[in-house]
Design a protein around this motif. Sequence first.
Motif, PDB file in Angstrom:
ATOM      1  N   ALA A  39       0.487   3.831  -3.080  1.00 49.02           N
ATOM      2  CA  ALA A  39       0.480   5.171  -2.982  1.00 49.02           C
ATOM      3  C   ALA A  39       2.205   6.620  -3.207  1.00 49.02           C
ATOM      4  N   THR A  40       3.025   6.167  -2.592  1.00 48.77           N
ATOM      5  CA  THR A  40       3.979   6.926  -3.397  1.00 48.77           C
ATOM      6  C   THR A  40       3.910   7.017  -4.826  1.00 48.77           C
ATOM      7  N   LEU A  74       1.000  -1.075   0.118  1.00 45.10           N
ATOM      8  CA  LEU A  74      -0.361   0.145  -0.106  1.00 45.10           C
ATOM      9  C   LEU A  74       0.817   0.971   0.211  1.00 45.10           C
ATOM     10  N   GLY A  75       1.656   1.261   0.750  1.00 49.21           N
ATOM     11  CA  GLY A  75       2.611   2.966   1.312  1.00 49.21           C
ATOM     12  C   GLY A  75       3.368   2.891  -0.166  1.00 49.21           C
TER      13      GLY A  75
END
Lengths: 278, 278
Positions: free
Chosen positions: A91-92, A87-88
């Motif tokens: 998102a980046t 997820l991170g």
Amino acid sequence: MRAVLPVWVCVNLGGEAEAAFDFAVALELLHNASVVLDDIEDGDHVRRGRPAVWSQWGTSHAITAGTTLIFEALVSLGRARSMASVLGAMATDLVRLTEGQTMDVQLAAGALAPSRSTWMDMARGKTGMFFSTCLRAGVAAAHGDDAELIEAAATYGADIGLLFQVQDDLLDLTGNKGRDLRGADLIEGKPSFPMLWAYEHASLAALAPLQEVMHLPREQRTPEKVAAAVDVLHAVGAVDATARWLGDAKRAVERHPLTRALPGWAERILAPVAHCLP
Amino acid sequence: MRAVLPVWVCVNLGGEAEAAFDFAVALELLHNASVVLDDIEDGDHVRRGRPAVWSQWGTSHAITAGTTLIFEALVSLGRARSMASVLGAMATDLVRLTEGQTMDVQLAAGALAPSRSTWMDMARGKTGMFFSTCLRAGVAAAHGDDAELIEAAATYGADIGLLFQVQDDLLDLTGNKGRDLRGADLIEGKPSFPMLWAYEHASLAALAPLQEVMHLPREQRTPEKVAAAVDVLHAVGAVDATARWLGDAKRAVERHPLTRALPGWAERILAPVAHCLP
């Protein structure tokens, strides 16, 4: 096409197609969100032959629809297997995507100095990061939290995104884009890969008709002037150089170990310009 | 205030404050995204005493800034402990939030028939769902994947959000909102809790000055006409009924087992209208 990527990557890396479905839905929704919001930003009234959302329902509802699509995408991401491990990073990628979109607007407005490296950063963001995030999703669905493989796939995806963008730029000059006119990017005032190659390699004198178009207000960029600018890009070798760059990039992608994740993909992306490639 | 909620909830339920920080950052970024995008939708030029983002930089950059803030929020969510157990539910809250915003616009435009239950759905979405998602985050940070506690806290948060919205509506009529004018909601044409109570309980004849204002174009809603409409809401008992509803709701919230997650919170939210409550 984007929604298929994570499923394809997942299966080609030994996973079950179903494991990638929640990611695929999320990415399709995110892509649709960006379409709804981009049409507002660009002032485009028509999308896929029908009125754009903002054009039919107004800007307020279109902004709300766009954010709702993003949040619906998150609902689907929340269900995806191994979502927590990507997820991170996804998102980046999406943040870099919006940075690329901003650079695109700034380049077209002359607020950012045009150079080939700036253009590459823009294209890697605007077009590459969505491919990157699709690849991350596919690998996560197949192999959970294999961080190294996820990173390698993300880079590979961004490379393919760049290939796609340069292909699009070449197609715009070689006239097989299904539009009436070659040089749509020139009409929009958008610097392209061939244009920036020309700025680097050709004399100012040779580039005069191109410079003229780029400095005119949009409504004065007539078909004749745009055609003259396209001819300049051919004459100074920018079109050939772009084709050569694409040929090299295609071979690099095909030699890459992750070709097994997307076999034949580079060829498919480059099919519209295949007749121009060395 | 919103960013503090998950931290406060987490600590009050026995967790470490730090465990909620990534959630807090994510929620603050999401709130700022909604502020940037709402100002475009509402055409508001000023925010917190400074030019709104769209007003200073244009709609395109503001939309991109808003979506970037959402994606930056996701980057932070991706780091949050126990994020995987609440992401889907938080995203569902956010979808309901945008639905509430749409209902708000539709109510103001007369595209949705005004009734108290419709208004409650709208307010529970528009204002309740952000509180709901803040509470989910705080519980997840403290207790990981305790699904039952997370759901109970989400409902409790939505109840508090509704309290906040009704309080805001009451404040708008009792004139302590720090604005020059009572009845800002009437000027905006926004149905409020007291207004919909009045529609349900008062005669058409008594409501005439209120109906007149609501049917006028915005620029003809003069301070005198709005003051007369506010007087009607007082005269038919709508202001008192709203204060009674708030008093009851406050006591229910304070009796709720989850008061320990946010002790004193209802009192704090209702402080601006405390002098009106039964």
